[in-house]
Design an enzyme around this catalytic site. Structure first.
Site, mmCIF file in Angstrom:
data_model
loop_
_atom_site.group_PDB
_atom_site.id
_atom_site.type_symbol
_atom_site.label_atom_id
_atom_site.label_comp_id
_atom_site.label_asym_id
_atom_site.label_seq_id
_atom_site.Cartn_x
_atom_site.Cartn_y
_atom_site.Cartn_z
ATOM 1 C CE1 TYR A 62 52.484 64.694 -14.069
ATOM 2 C CE2 TYR A 62 54.003 63.118 -14.158
ATOM 3 C CZ TYR A 62 52.889 63.558 -14.551
ATOM 4 O OH TYR A 62 51.880 62.688 -15.299
ATOM 5 N N PRO A 217 43.864 54.120 -12.354
ATOM 6 C CG PRO A 217 45.946 52.894 -12.075
ATOM 7 C CD PRO A 217 45.727 54.480 -12.278
ATOM 8 C CG LEU A 218 43.971 51.440 -8.084
ATOM 9 C CD1 LEU A 218 44.874 51.175 -6.918
ATOM 10 C CD2 LEU A 218 43.413 49.757 -8.581
ATOM 11 N N GLY A 219 40.644 54.460 -9.900
ATOM 12 C CA GLY A 219 39.303 55.210 -9.606
ATOM 13 C C GLY A 219 39.757 56.210 -8.626
#
Length: 303
Positions: A62, A217-219
């Site tokens: 990252y 987690p929210l697509g």
């Protein structure tokens, strides 16, 4: 894995790598967007801790080590924060993509050593092995490594005390069943209200007390993919409850299974506060049925 509600533990707590952690943690990837203002990134991490976050997910690749260095500074005087990192890829210092696969056993060991240095830790509480069986980075040539050889290296690193627990990422049920006797503490796979392909693996993990830490987690991980926040049912429930659509999507995950831990990422303090507040959103049975119906509708649309 029972929930234990606590005002400073958003969503309750769950055992993770042998330690109790808040069910809403923080995914640090987006801190790389603050590379021109590292002190803001440090402040954001400290704010997360103030909000009750004690589980932070990171990786050496990252921002080419930037995020790990931020965490080292932000956490130097803190105790009790469980840092999880992932290996299987390293920063790419040359031309081309920002990361390169590093799946071979000697590369896994070297990646752990580098994470120890950049995080300033003597032991990393949990390390996820990111397999490369599927895109966007698929293993080829000498990067095609058998899972048994990789797990043997991870177990050795755990025995040496360099890592506390072993996790796996981007894996299927068959592979997890094959290596579970090595002591798998965590699975990190894509999973959300609109991406339910790993329901069978989630159930297996729940039955075997393995933490489930979904990414995306929210697509909406890529263009054209479904987004939780755009579903009509989610919009209606959010309006009814007076919360955001993101909070509905995160709350659904928390109520879906008690072994789910969340690591939503952001480089915004206000969004961080919104994510943590999702732990106090309660979806009643009617709302859960409405949301479950999304899966059936999507399945029917495919046939």
């Amino acid at each position: 894995m029972a929930q234990t509600p606590h005002p400073m533990s958003p969503g309750g707590t769950v055992n993770f790598a042998g330690r109790p952690v808040a069910r809403i943690g923080y995914g640090a990837m987006q801190l790389r967007n603050s590379s021109d203002d590292p002190q803001f990134a440090v402040r954001l991490v400290k704010k997360a801790i103030e909000l009750g976050v004690n589980h932070i997910d990171t990786a050496e690749f990252y921002g080419n080590g930037f995020v790990n260095r931020v965490l080292r500074e932000a956490l130097q005087s803190k105790s009790g924060v469980v840092v999880a990192t992932k290996i299987g890829a390293d920063p790419n210092a040359g031309e081309g993509p920002p990361i390169r696969l590093a799946q071979r056993p000697e590369e896994l060991r070297a990646s752990v050593e580098q994470n120890l240095i950049s995080l300033g830790l003597e032991q990393i509480p949990l390390v996820n092995l990111r397999r490369a069986d599927t895109g966007p980075h698929v293993a080829k040539g000498d990067q095609l490594v058998d899972i048994d050889d990789q797990i043997a290296t991870m177990v050795a690193l755990r025995d040496e005390g360099k890592i506390g627990a072993i996790g796996l990422s981007a894996v299927g049920l068959d592979l997890v069943q094959r290596v579970q006797l090595a002591g798998i503490a965590c699975i990190q796979n894509a999973y959300s209200l609109v991406d339910r392909q790993f329901d069978d693996l989630l159930k297996f993990c729940s039955d075997h007390s393995i933490a489930w830490v979904p990414f995306f987690p929210l697509g909406g991980a890529a263009a054209g993919m479904a987004k939780v926040t755009e579903q009509p049912e989610v919009l209606a429930i959010a309006d009814r409850l007076g919360v955001t659509t993101s909070q509905v999507g995160l709350a659904w995950l928390l109520q879906k299974s008690e072994n789910i831990l969340l690591i939503p990422g952001t480089s915004s303090i206000s969004h961080l506060e919104e994510n943590c507040a999702a732990g106090s959103v309660v979806l009643d049975d009617g709302a859960m049925r409405e949301l479950e119906a999304i899966r059936r509708a999507r399945a029917e649309a495919r046939h």
